[in-house]
Write an enzyme that holds these catalytic residues in place. Sequence first.
Site, mmCIF file in Angstrom:
data_model
loop_
_atom_site.group_PDB
_atom_site.id
_atom_site.type_symbol
_atom_site.label_atom_id
_atom_site.label_comp_id
_atom_site.label_asym_id
_atom_site.label_seq_id
_atom_site.Cartn_x
_atom_site.Cartn_y
_atom_site.Cartn_z
ATOM 1 N N GLY A 23 0.820 -1.222 0.000
ATOM 2 C CA GLY A 23 0.000 0.000 0.000
ATOM 3 C C GLY A 23 0.844 1.257 0.000
ATOM 4 O O GLY A 23 2.042 1.236 0.283
ATOM 5 N N ARG A 76 -1.546 8.840 3.699
ATOM 6 C CA ARG A 76 -1.745 9.786 4.801
ATOM 7 C C ARG A 76 -0.468 10.136 5.563
ATOM 8 O O ARG A 76 -0.455 11.061 6.358
ATOM 9 C CB ARG A 76 -2.803 9.222 5.778
ATOM 10 C CG ARG A 76 -4.224 9.428 5.268
ATOM 11 C CD ARG A 76 -5.239 8.769 6.161
ATOM 12 N NE ARG A 76 -5.279 7.316 5.961
ATOM 13 C CZ ARG A 76 -5.878 6.463 6.786
ATOM 14 N NH1 ARG A 76 -6.461 6.905 7.876
ATOM 15 N NH2 ARG A 76 -5.879 5.173 6.525
ATOM 16 N N GLN A 118 3.509 -6.730 -6.110
ATOM 17 C CA GLN A 118 2.111 -6.654 -6.538
ATOM 18 C C GLN A 118 2.013 -5.389 -7.397
ATOM 19 O O GLN A 118 2.043 -4.278 -6.884
ATOM 20 C CB GLN A 118 1.193 -6.543 -5.303
ATOM 21 C CG GLN A 118 -0.285 -6.556 -5.662
ATOM 22 C CD GLN A 118 -1.164 -6.152 -4.484
ATOM 23 O OE1 GLN A 118 -0.715 -5.481 -3.551
ATOM 24 N NE2 GLN A 118 -2.421 -6.561 -4.520
ATOM 25 N N LYS A 127 37.092 14.624 17.709
ATOM 26 C CA LYS A 127 36.774 13.821 16.535
ATOM 27 C C LYS A 127 37.942 12.905 16.242
ATOM 28 O O LYS A 127 39.083 13.374 16.213
ATOM 29 C CB LYS A 127 36.520 14.726 15.331
ATOM 30 C CG LYS A 127 36.134 13.960 14.088
ATOM 31 C CD LYS A 127 36.647 14.596 12.809
ATOM 32 C CE LYS A 127 38.124 14.351 12.586
ATOM 33 N NZ LYS A 127 38.594 14.704 11.242
ATOM 34 N N ASN A 145 47.546 16.143 30.353
ATOM 35 C CA ASN A 145 46.540 17.192 30.537
ATOM 36 C C ASN A 145 46.650 18.200 29.398
ATOM 37 O O ASN A 145 47.738 18.671 29.084
ATOM 38 C CB ASN A 145 46.751 17.905 31.875
ATOM 39 C CG ASN A 145 45.555 18.792 32.205
ATOM 40 O OD1 ASN A 145 44.539 18.309 32.678
ATOM 41 N ND2 ASN A 145 45.684 20.081 31.931
ATOM 42 N N ASN A 170 44.132 20.559 12.821
ATOM 43 C CA ASN A 170 44.326 19.330 12.044
ATOM 44 C C ASN A 170 44.134 19.518 10.553
ATOM 45 O O ASN A 170 44.376 18.615 9.777
ATOM 46 C CB ASN A 170 43.376 18.233 12.535
ATOM 47 C CG ASN A 170 41.917 18.633 12.392
ATOM 48 O OD1 ASN A 170 41.565 19.812 12.457
ATOM 49 N ND2 ASN A 170 41.064 17.646 12.199
ATOM 50 N N SER A 217 47.612 26.219 28.598
ATOM 51 C CA SER A 217 46.332 26.731 28.121
ATOM 52 C C SER A 217 46.499 27.460 26.805
ATOM 53 O O SER A 217 47.577 28.000 26.507
ATOM 54 C CB SER A 217 45.751 27.703 29.160
ATOM 55 O OG SER A 217 45.348 26.971 30.295
ATOM 56 N N ARG A 265 55.822 31.469 21.570
ATOM 57 C CA ARG A 265 55.063 32.714 21.609
ATOM 58 C C ARG A 265 56.034 33.883 21.634
ATOM 59 O O ARG A 265 57.204 33.737 22.011
ATOM 60 C CB ARG A 265 54.156 32.753 22.842
ATOM 61 C CG ARG A 265 54.938 32.762 24.139
ATOM 62 C CD ARG A 265 54.040 32.620 25.358
ATOM 63 N NE ARG A 265 54.834 32.766 26.563
ATOM 64 C CZ ARG A 265 54.520 32.245 27.734
ATOM 65 N NH1 ARG A 265 53.426 31.499 27.855
ATOM 66 N NH2 ARG A 265 55.264 32.445 28.781
#
Length: 478
Positions: free
Chosen positions: A12, A16, A76, A358, A384, A393, A412, A447
């Site tokens: 069928g 709907r 069918q 990821k 850490n 990446n 950090s 840096r």
Amino acid sequence: MRAPIVIILAAGQGTRMKSATPKVLHEIAGRSLLGHVIEAAATLEPEHLVVVVGSGKDQVIAHLDEIAPWVVSVEQEQRNGTGHAVRIALEFLQGRGISAGDSPVVVLTGDTPLLTGSSLMSLLSSHVDRQAQATVLTANFVDPFGYGRIIRSGDQVTEIVEEKDATPQQREINEINSGMYAFDGAALQTAVTGLSSQNSQGEEYLTDVIGIITARGGVVAGFSAQDTNDIMGINDRAQLAQAAAIMRDRINVKWMQAGVTMLDPASTWIDIDADLAADVTLLPQTILRGPTAIESGAQIGPGTTLISSEVGANAVVRHTWAELVVIGAGASVGPYTYLRPGTVIGEAGKAGAFVEMKNAQLGAGSKVPHLSYVGDATIGEGTNIGAGTVFVNYDGVEKHHTSVGDHVRVGSDNMLIAPIVIGDGAYTAAGSVITDDVPAGSMAVGRARQRNIVNWVLRKRPGTGSAKAAERALETDK
Ligand code: UD1
Ligand code: CA
């Protein structure tokens, strides 16, 4: 008893649903409607299972090949009714040299996902015990509108009349036809050849088989469904949502009885393929999709979606979205953490607030506590990663890998420009841009040195709030 033949009608259109996806391929609890029916039918250990396809047949056939390659499908081409569909399935089997003549034949529809294997077992064993030629699975509905009505004489069913063909008195009958049946194969085979299309819908009704079998002196029994949800057919999205909620409740009750704590079962959605140990706790709005496995003592949620992922014992995962991820025993994830495919959090590891990872493997006891992106990386044990670190990446064309050793301290706000290797026990200074490998045990400082231009504000921004504050400070310092 011989193993039955099962025929599932699924040709069928499902108009709907208003969907580009064939109705029987819509999902609840991570499985298609048709997949749920096949799963229930499989408990009968059928000798053959034939699915009658039509509308959207290419998609349906591809899906069947994927989820149940053991079933066969038959097309069918013209939807000439449920009786026609069954006739085609039987002719298809005959064409393959399979006679339904000496097996029970169970007919189901592809849009009743709440059907259980145990209901089917009861239907079939009642059919066999009563030595009936046909047994109709029925239910009593307060509002039977739209269904075929069961006409009885004593405990025998003599006829099924469709709503559109029923007399006003017949429409008063509350016992309805679920559209599921067990048949004696030989009786069915003979009866379907005698169907006509002389009815209000101009179709060959499978329900007319009942009258035909009765007229030939056969026994037709009615078997009342123990749980009317079992026969609930899905025709539109509202019914899809209703069935999904019932399935959710069934799944949740099963896991709670197996020792899982759920604070809010109504907002907890677990796919049928998930696997939970005892003493898992699920907090509100937890969604477990696909073959997700959670070990004992783990606490998931609130607000967490895990897709095809594993969580080890006693891990805590809060406000997290994770797909194809392994979270080790005792690990801590979240809140607000996004773990993408290929991520592994080692035992007692941590991926904290606003961390995205990821294809990154984090060793045992290693931590990425705050505000970081870790992509395409291998990180050793006891390491850490400082707040605000980015594993850079992607060079705009290709992805590159970063390797960080054991017991490393990344300061950090580092940019780790892949490909690089940071050796065991190395440190990097806060705010570094690390472009070269760091040998084991070294401190890398990447840096610019700080330079203070004394009294620049007093000279260049005289009269500003900043200058005045500075003047006050310098005054008191004197
Ligand atoms: C059918 C029954 C009705 C029962 C109801 C339960 C008939 C004539 N009537 O009515 O007594 O109460 O189910 O839901 O059987 N299908 C095909 N090929 C076709 C026609 C239908 O494969 O040519 C499939 C549909 O995809 C569907 C099932 O058969 O899965 C039932 O067909 P549908 O048209 O929905 O029958 P109803 O009018 O609901
Ligand atoms: Ca229907």
